[in-house]
Design a protein around this motif. Structure first.
Motif, mmCIF file in Angstrom:
data_model
loop_
_atom_site.group_PDB
_atom_site.id
_atom_site.type_symbol
_atom_site.label_atom_id
_atom_site.label_comp_id
_atom_site.label_asym_id
_atom_site.label_seq_id
_atom_site.Cartn_x
_atom_site.Cartn_y
_atom_site.Cartn_z
ATOM 1 N N PHE A 60 38.964 47.156 85.419
ATOM 2 C CA PHE A 60 39.760 47.991 86.538
ATOM 3 C C PHE A 60 40.310 49.135 85.811
ATOM 4 C CE2 PHE A 60 44.007 48.523 88.356
ATOM 5 C CZ PHE A 60 43.568 48.314 89.671
ATOM 6 N N LYS A 61 40.672 49.245 84.687
ATOM 7 C CA LYS A 61 41.426 50.499 84.204
ATOM 8 C C LYS A 61 40.431 51.518 84.071
ATOM 9 C CE LYS A 61 45.269 48.762 81.369
ATOM 10 N NZ LYS A 61 45.771 48.615 80.033
ATOM 11 N N ASN A 62 39.025 51.342 83.882
ATOM 12 C CA ASN A 62 37.881 52.269 83.756
ATOM 13 C C ASN A 62 37.054 52.282 84.915
ATOM 14 O OD1 ASN A 62 38.229 52.998 80.782
ATOM 15 N ND2 ASN A 62 38.353 50.926 80.554
ATOM 16 N N ARG A 63 37.364 51.802 85.925
ATOM 17 C CA ARG A 63 36.477 51.889 87.120
ATOM 18 C C ARG A 63 35.862 52.912 87.766
ATOM 19 N NH1 ARG A 63 41.750 51.185 88.621
ATOM 20 N NH2 ARG A 63 42.844 52.302 90.301
ATOM 21 N N GLN A 64 36.803 54.087 87.501
ATOM 22 C CA GLN A 64 36.160 55.447 87.679
ATOM 23 C C GLN A 64 35.111 55.961 86.906
ATOM 24 O OE1 GLN A 64 37.404 56.947 90.471
ATOM 25 N NE2 GLN A 64 38.987 55.493 90.504
ATOM 26 N N SER A 65 34.756 55.347 85.698
ATOM 27 C CA SER A 65 33.727 55.631 84.863
ATOM 28 C C SER A 65 32.509 54.839 85.071
ATOM 29 C CB SER A 65 34.265 55.767 83.394
ATOM 30 O OG SER A 65 35.268 56.364 83.177
ATOM 31 N N LEU A 66 32.377 53.910 86.061
ATOM 32 C CA LEU A 66 31.362 53.230 86.121
ATOM 33 C C LEU A 66 30.064 54.064 86.773
ATOM 34 C CD1 LEU A 66 32.638 50.066 88.622
ATOM 35 C CD2 LEU A 66 31.487 49.985 86.272
ATOM 36 N N ASP A 67 28.913 53.472 85.795
ATOM 37 C CA ASP A 67 27.421 54.140 86.435
ATOM 38 C C ASP A 67 27.026 53.208 87.432
ATOM 39 O OD1 ASP A 67 24.964 54.820 86.444
ATOM 40 O OD2 ASP A 67 24.970 55.695 84.233
ATOM 41 N N ASN A 68 27.473 53.394 88.710
ATOM 42 C CA ASN A 68 27.006 52.631 89.707
ATOM 43 C C ASN A 68 25.438 52.765 89.932
ATOM 44 O OD1 ASN A 68 29.541 51.763 90.604
ATOM 45 N ND2 ASN A 68 30.001 53.973 91.299
ATOM 46 N N LYS A 69 24.724 53.610 89.643
ATOM 47 C CA LYS A 69 23.606 53.610 89.792
ATOM 48 C C LYS A 69 22.735 52.864 88.996
ATOM 49 C CE LYS A 69 19.350 56.688 90.130
ATOM 50 N NZ LYS A 69 18.804 58.147 90.194
ATOM 51 N N LEU A 70 23.023 52.994 87.499
ATOM 52 C CA LEU A 70 22.447 52.021 86.516
ATOM 53 C C LEU A 70 23.042 50.478 86.860
ATOM 54 C CD1 LEU A 70 20.871 51.841 83.722
ATOM 55 C CD2 LEU A 70 23.248 52.007 82.766
ATOM 56 N N LEU A 71 24.019 50.354 87.297
ATOM 57 C CA LEU A 71 24.710 48.977 87.370
ATOM 58 C C LEU A 71 24.145 48.414 88.458
ATOM 59 C CD1 LEU A 71 26.972 47.076 86.499
ATOM 60 C CD2 LEU A 71 28.345 48.194 88.434
ATOM 61 N N LEU A 72 23.989 49.076 89.453
ATOM 62 C CA LEU A 72 23.188 48.362 90.859
ATOM 63 C C LEU A 72 21.903 48.333 90.780
ATOM 64 C CD1 LEU A 72 25.794 49.713 93.482
ATOM 65 C CD2 LEU A 72 26.147 47.500 92.287
ATOM 66 N N ASN A 73 21.201 49.091 90.390
ATOM 67 C CA ASN A 73 19.725 49.347 90.386
ATOM 68 C C ASN A 73 18.921 48.707 89.206
ATOM 69 O OD1 ASN A 73 20.010 50.694 92.710
ATOM 70 N ND2 ASN A 73 19.553 52.719 91.648
ATOM 71 N N VAL A 74 19.697 48.675 88.064
ATOM 72 C CA VAL A 74 18.964 48.039 86.856
ATOM 73 C C VAL A 74 19.593 46.884 86.266
ATOM 74 C CG1 VAL A 74 18.081 48.447 84.560
ATOM 75 C CG2 VAL A 74 17.974 50.401 86.559
ATOM 76 N N ILE A 75 20.969 46.998 85.943
ATOM 77 C CA ILE A 75 21.927 46.078 84.999
ATOM 78 C C ILE A 75 22.021 44.760 85.957
ATOM 79 C CG2 ILE A 75 23.649 45.411 83.764
ATOM 80 C CD1 ILE A 75 23.822 48.065 82.831
#
Length: 246
Positions: A60-75
């Motif tokens: 929650f504290k670091n939600r602005q730093s999420l790598d959404n592309k890597l997270l949703l497409n790969v991880i």
């Protein structure tokens, strides 16, 4: 048997303190040491449920730093698929063999990290297909042992992700997957008998986070990490030969 749960409480405090200092290890350390004296099927639901508390705050504290592309497409796709496969496969594997496989994973991880720190090695970029394959394998180990961290860190290290995005993305992954595992443990009835232990250990997690944050700026992190990896190597070796010690 009660004193073993007290001992596991000490393990929980130490492992979550280490994660607060270094940013890794609460699950793999608590399970690696805990499985030496308690059944894996009992401590996995507890560790997964407790891990949600820590990772939810970090995510929650670091939600602005999420790598959404890597997270949703790969991880997440790879980890979710692998976790399901690993969880389903777990029941068909002998408990002693499961401990040995876990030991092999820990030995590989600790040896690799010690070598990497000693030689100041940096992982080279990998093709995306290899990253996806490694991510699925990480999911399988997470389903088997609730410890997909070693392989996932190895997989993501081959991408062009910076430190801030890495920490935020990993925290969200563990929050999501351990939340998923906790729900599965609850549905299957594995968590309910252990809820009292989860409640007893929650204050220890809060204390560990506070204590770990105090230590973070007061200890040499490089030396601290080497000590932790050395401890993990010894623990992994004990797990590897555990079949012959009983």
């Amino acid at each position: 048997m009660e004193w073993l749960w007290v001992l596991f409480g000490v393990v929980i405090f130490l492992s979550f303190t280490i994660e607060a200092v270094t940013g890794f290890g609460s699950l793999v350390i608590s399970l690696a040491i805990g499985v030496l004296f308690l059944p894996l099927e009992q401590i996995m639901p507890i560790s997964a449920a407790l891990n949600i508390c820590m990772t939810s705050v970090i995510a929650f504290k670091n939600r602005q730093s999420l790598d959404n592309k890597l997270l949703l497409n790969v991880i997440l796709p790879g980890m979710l698929l692998g976790t399901i496969v690993g969880f389903i496969s777990k029941d068909g594997i002998d408990d002693a063999l499961l401990k040995q496989l876990f030991g092999v994973l820990i030995i590989w991880f600790s040896t690799r990290e010690l070598w990497r720190m000693t030689h100041q090695h940096q992982d080279k970029p990998r093709p995306i297909w290899l990253t996806r394959l490694l991510t699925v394998c990480a999911g399988i180990t997470h389903g088997l042992f609730a410890s997909g961290g070693p392989l996932l860190v190895y997989a993501v290290a081959g991408t062009n992700i910076d430190k801030a995005r890495f920490r935020a993305t990993m925290a969200f992954v563990w929050f999501s997957l351990n939340g998923f595992l906790t729900v599965v443990f609850f549905i299957e009835g594995q968590l309910q008998p252990l809820l009292i232990q989860v409640l007893w250990y929650l204050p220890l997690v809060v204390m560990a986070i506070y204590f770990g944050n105090l230590l973070h700026n007061k200890v040499n992190e490089n030396t601290f990490r080497k000590t932790v990896y050395s401890l993990l190597f010894i623990t992994g070796f004990i797990l590897l030969i555990s079949r012959y010690l009983s």
